[in-house]
Design a protein around this motif. Structure first.
Motif, PDB file in Angstrom:
ATOM      1  N   PRO B   8       0.810  -1.248  -0.186  1.00 23.71           N
ATOM      2  CA  PRO B   8      -0.053   0.229   0.010  1.00 23.71           C
ATOM      3  C   PRO B   8       0.799   1.411  -0.041  1.00 23.71           C
ATOM      4  O   PRO B   8       2.112   1.132   0.333  1.00 23.71           O
ATOM      5  CB  PRO B   8      -0.734  -0.255   1.094  1.00 23.71           C
ATOM      6  N   THR B   9       0.307   2.442  -0.566  1.00 21.63           N
ATOM      7  CA  THR B   9       1.137   3.647  -0.552  1.00 21.63           C
ATOM      8  C   THR B   9       1.915   3.990   0.863  1.00 21.63           C
ATOM      9  O   THR B   9       3.127   4.441   0.625  1.00 21.63           O
ATOM     10  CB  THR B   9      -0.212   4.825  -0.799  1.00 21.63           C
ATOM     11  N   ILE B  10       1.281   3.758   1.994  1.00 23.98           N
ATOM     12  CA  ILE B  10       2.117   3.943   3.006  1.00 23.98           C
ATOM     13  C   ILE B  10       3.046   3.193   3.298  1.00 23.98           C
ATOM     14  O   ILE B  10       4.085   3.830   4.008  1.00 23.98           O
ATOM     15  CB  ILE B  10       1.097   3.998   4.342  1.00 23.98           C
ATOM     16  N   LEU B  11       3.286   2.202   2.510  1.00 28.62           N
ATOM     17  CA  LEU B  11       4.581   1.562   3.091  1.00 28.62           C
ATOM     18  C   LEU B  11       5.575   1.623   1.774  1.00 28.62           C
ATOM     19  O   LEU B  11       6.680   0.813   1.993  1.00 28.62           O
ATOM     20  CB  LEU B  11       4.191  -0.067   3.348  1.00 28.62           C
ATOM     21  N   ASN B  57      -4.520  -4.826   6.971  1.00 27.70           N
ATOM     22  CA  ASN B  57      -5.205  -6.105   6.844  1.00 27.70           C
ATOM     23  C   ASN B  57      -4.289  -6.772   5.547  1.00 27.70           C
ATOM     24  O   ASN B  57      -3.719  -6.301   4.881  1.00 27.70           O
ATOM     25  CB  ASN B  57      -6.525  -5.835   6.079  1.00 27.70           C
ATOM     26  N   VAL B  58      -3.942  -8.004   5.841  1.00 24.37           N
ATOM     27  CA  VAL B  58      -3.169  -9.047   5.075  1.00 24.37           C
ATOM     28  C   VAL B  58      -3.828 -10.076   4.236  1.00 24.37           C
ATOM     29  O   VAL B  58      -4.681 -10.646   4.965  1.00 24.37           O
ATOM     30  CB  VAL B  58      -1.787  -9.389   5.591  1.00 24.37           C
ATOM     31  N   TYR B  59      -3.859 -10.197   3.104  1.00 23.08           N
ATOM     32  CA  TYR B  59      -4.641 -10.947   2.317  1.00 23.08           C
ATOM     33  C   TYR B  59      -3.713 -12.103   1.589  1.00 23.08           C
ATOM     34  O   TYR B  59      -2.569 -11.717   0.989  1.00 23.08           O
ATOM     35  CB  TYR B  59      -5.583 -10.698   1.284  1.00 23.08           C
ATOM     36  N   VAL B  60      -3.791 -13.442   1.577  1.00 17.75           N
ATOM     37  CA  VAL B  60      -3.020 -14.335   0.799  1.00 17.75           C
ATOM     38  C   VAL B  60      -4.075 -14.739  -0.427  1.00 17.75           C
ATOM     39  O   VAL B  60      -5.257 -15.403  -0.034  1.00 17.75           O
ATOM     40  CB  VAL B  60      -2.672 -15.489   1.574  1.00 17.75           C
ATOM     41  N   ASP B  77       3.232 -21.357  -3.885  1.00 19.98           N
ATOM     42  CA  ASP B  77       4.199 -20.687  -4.765  1.00 19.98           C
ATOM     43  C   ASP B  77       3.499 -19.949  -5.906  1.00 19.98           C
ATOM     44  O   ASP B  77       2.345 -20.375  -6.395  1.00 19.98           O
ATOM     45  CB  ASP B  77       4.889 -21.973  -5.450  1.00 19.98           C
ATOM     46  N   GLY B  78       3.801 -18.795  -6.341  1.00 21.65           N
ATOM     47  CA  GLY B  78       3.180 -18.142  -7.092  1.00 21.65           C
ATOM     48  C   GLY B  78       1.994 -17.250  -6.709  1.00 21.65           C
ATOM     49  O   GLY B  78       1.296 -16.607  -7.486  1.00 21.65           O
ATOM     50  N   GLY B  79       1.633 -17.216  -5.310  1.00 21.78           N
ATOM     51  CA  GLY B  79       0.668 -16.626  -4.730  1.00 21.78           C
ATOM     52  C   GLY B  79       0.844 -15.081  -4.817  1.00 21.78           C
ATOM     53  O   GLY B  79       1.799 -14.704  -4.930  1.00 21.78           O
ATOM     54  N   THR B  80      -0.290 -14.528  -4.315  1.00 23.96           N
ATOM     55  CA  THR B  80      -0.154 -13.044  -4.017  1.00 23.96           C
ATOM     56  C   THR B  80      -0.466 -12.542  -2.601  1.00 23.96           C
ATOM     57  O   THR B  80      -1.581 -13.251  -2.102  1.00 23.96           O
ATOM     58  CB  THR B  80      -1.505 -12.490  -4.854  1.00 23.96           C
ATOM     59  N   VAL B  81       0.411 -11.963  -1.931  1.00 26.52           N
ATOM     60  CA  VAL B  81       0.228 -11.239  -0.666  1.00 26.52           C
ATOM     61  C   VAL B  81      -0.101 -10.008  -0.812  1.00 26.52           C
ATOM     62  O   VAL B  81       0.276  -9.177  -1.550  1.00 26.52           O
ATOM     63  CB  VAL B  81       1.380 -11.525   0.175  1.00 26.52           C
ATOM     64  N   THR B  82      -1.388  -9.580  -0.528  1.00 27.60           N
ATOM     65  CA  THR B  82      -1.905  -8.133  -0.418  1.00 27.60           C
ATOM     66  C   THR B  82      -2.137  -7.337   0.744  1.00 27.60           C
ATOM     67  O   THR B  82      -2.557  -7.904   1.754  1.00 27.60           O
ATOM     68  CB  THR B  82      -3.370  -8.004  -1.188  1.00 27.60           C
ATOM     69  N   ILE B  83      -1.446  -6.376   1.006  1.00 26.99           N
ATOM     70  CA  ILE B  83      -1.526  -5.654   2.278  1.00 26.99           C
ATOM     71  C   ILE B  83      -2.293  -4.313   2.185  1.00 26.99           C
ATOM     72  O   ILE B  83      -2.001  -3.641   1.102  1.00 26.99           O
ATOM     73  CB  ILE B  83       0.004  -5.173   2.833  1.00 26.99           C
TER      74      ILE B  83
END
Lengths: 178, 91
Positions: B8-11, B57-60, B77-83
């Motif tokens: 996210p922008t803040i990080l 919030n963190v999403y896998v 493997d190849g997954g997406t982590v969204t913060i």
């Protein structure tokens, strides 16, 4: 300054009325880096303090779904909205309304989204007169009131410096909390 | 085991402005450890007292990790982590 279409303000206020006395929350999305809210997305208030009705938290799964949709559309949150529904124990404005001013907890979370406008609608009852204000954090992390200009549509809105009345003429006094 | 992490922008101050970075690991904990190795300081923004910070919030892939084991959540493997920043407030 937050320039916002009147129909979007009506949607926020209608949501605040529907959910009163719980706090309502939502976000206004707009094109990336446009600073122009184009659509209102009401969010589920997932705060577990339902009985108190005095807090809000976006439902995290719903937030993710909206985020994915926004990314696909090259949109971003321009405004985060919530309502204040209770008369403060210690009145901070002369208006008798619950003041549309960020709480300590609001400010903590505002710091996570630099550049996003935080709009608050204060509403004492479902049929009460709404008080809409917007706030931003400045570079020093201090809350600054953000003048709200409500327009019929963006095409004919004038936001150049020459068109803006002196801030003192429009912005209500912000209580001094220092 | 590599994942794509959406920042996210803040990080983004920690990632040189990058919106997405790669990180290795098969659990969220390992992914964050690898993130910290390449982007010092980011871990403290995500984890406090051994748990995810309430401000994020963190999403896998599509699931909020708070419902999927927290820091022990599996990252394919190849997954997406969204913060994302948590959005909350109130008196």
């Amino acid at each position: 300054m937050l320039v916002i279409r009147a129909d979007l303000v009506e949607e926020m206020v209608a949501h605040a009325r529907r959910d009163h006395p719980r706090e309502a929350c939502g976000q206004l999305l707009g094109p990336e880096e446009s600073d122009r809210p184009e659509r209102y997305v009401p969010m589920t208030n997932a705060d577990d303090a339902e009985a108190r009705g005095s807090d809000y938290r976006f439902d995290s799964r719903e937030q993710f779904a909206v985020h994915k949709q926004a990314m696909a559309n090259d949109e971003e949150p321009v405004v985060v909205f919530h309502s204040h529904t209770r008369v403060p124990r210690r009145p901070l404005t002369d208006s008798g309304l619950p003041e549309a001013y960020p709480s300590v907890k609001d400010i903590e979370y505002m710091g996570l989204q630099p550049g996003v406008h935080f709009a608050i609608v204060a509403l004492t009852g479902p049929d009460a007169e709404p008080d809409l204000r917007s706030f931003l954090l400045d570079d020093a992390g201090e809350v600054v009131e953000d003048e709200v200009q409500v327009v019929e549509n963006y095409m004919f809105s004038h936001t150049g410096a020459a068109d803006v009345p002196p801030v003192a003429a429009l912005a209500p006094d912000v209580p001094d909390r220092s | 085991m590599s994942a794509t992490v959406s920042i996210p922008t803040i990080l983004r101050t920690h990632t040189g402005g990058e919106k997405q970075v790669k990180a290795d690991g098969s659990t969220l904990q390992e992914v964050i450890t690898d993130l910290e190795a390449n982007h010092p300081g980011i871990k403290d923004r995500l984890v406090t007292d051994g748990a995810l910070h309430r401000f994020v919030n963190v999403y896998v892939n599509d699931e909020d990790v708070r419902f999927a084991g927290g820091l022990d959540a599996q990252v394919p493997d190849g997954g997406t982590v969204t913060i994302l920043p948590a959005v909350a407030g109130g008196r």
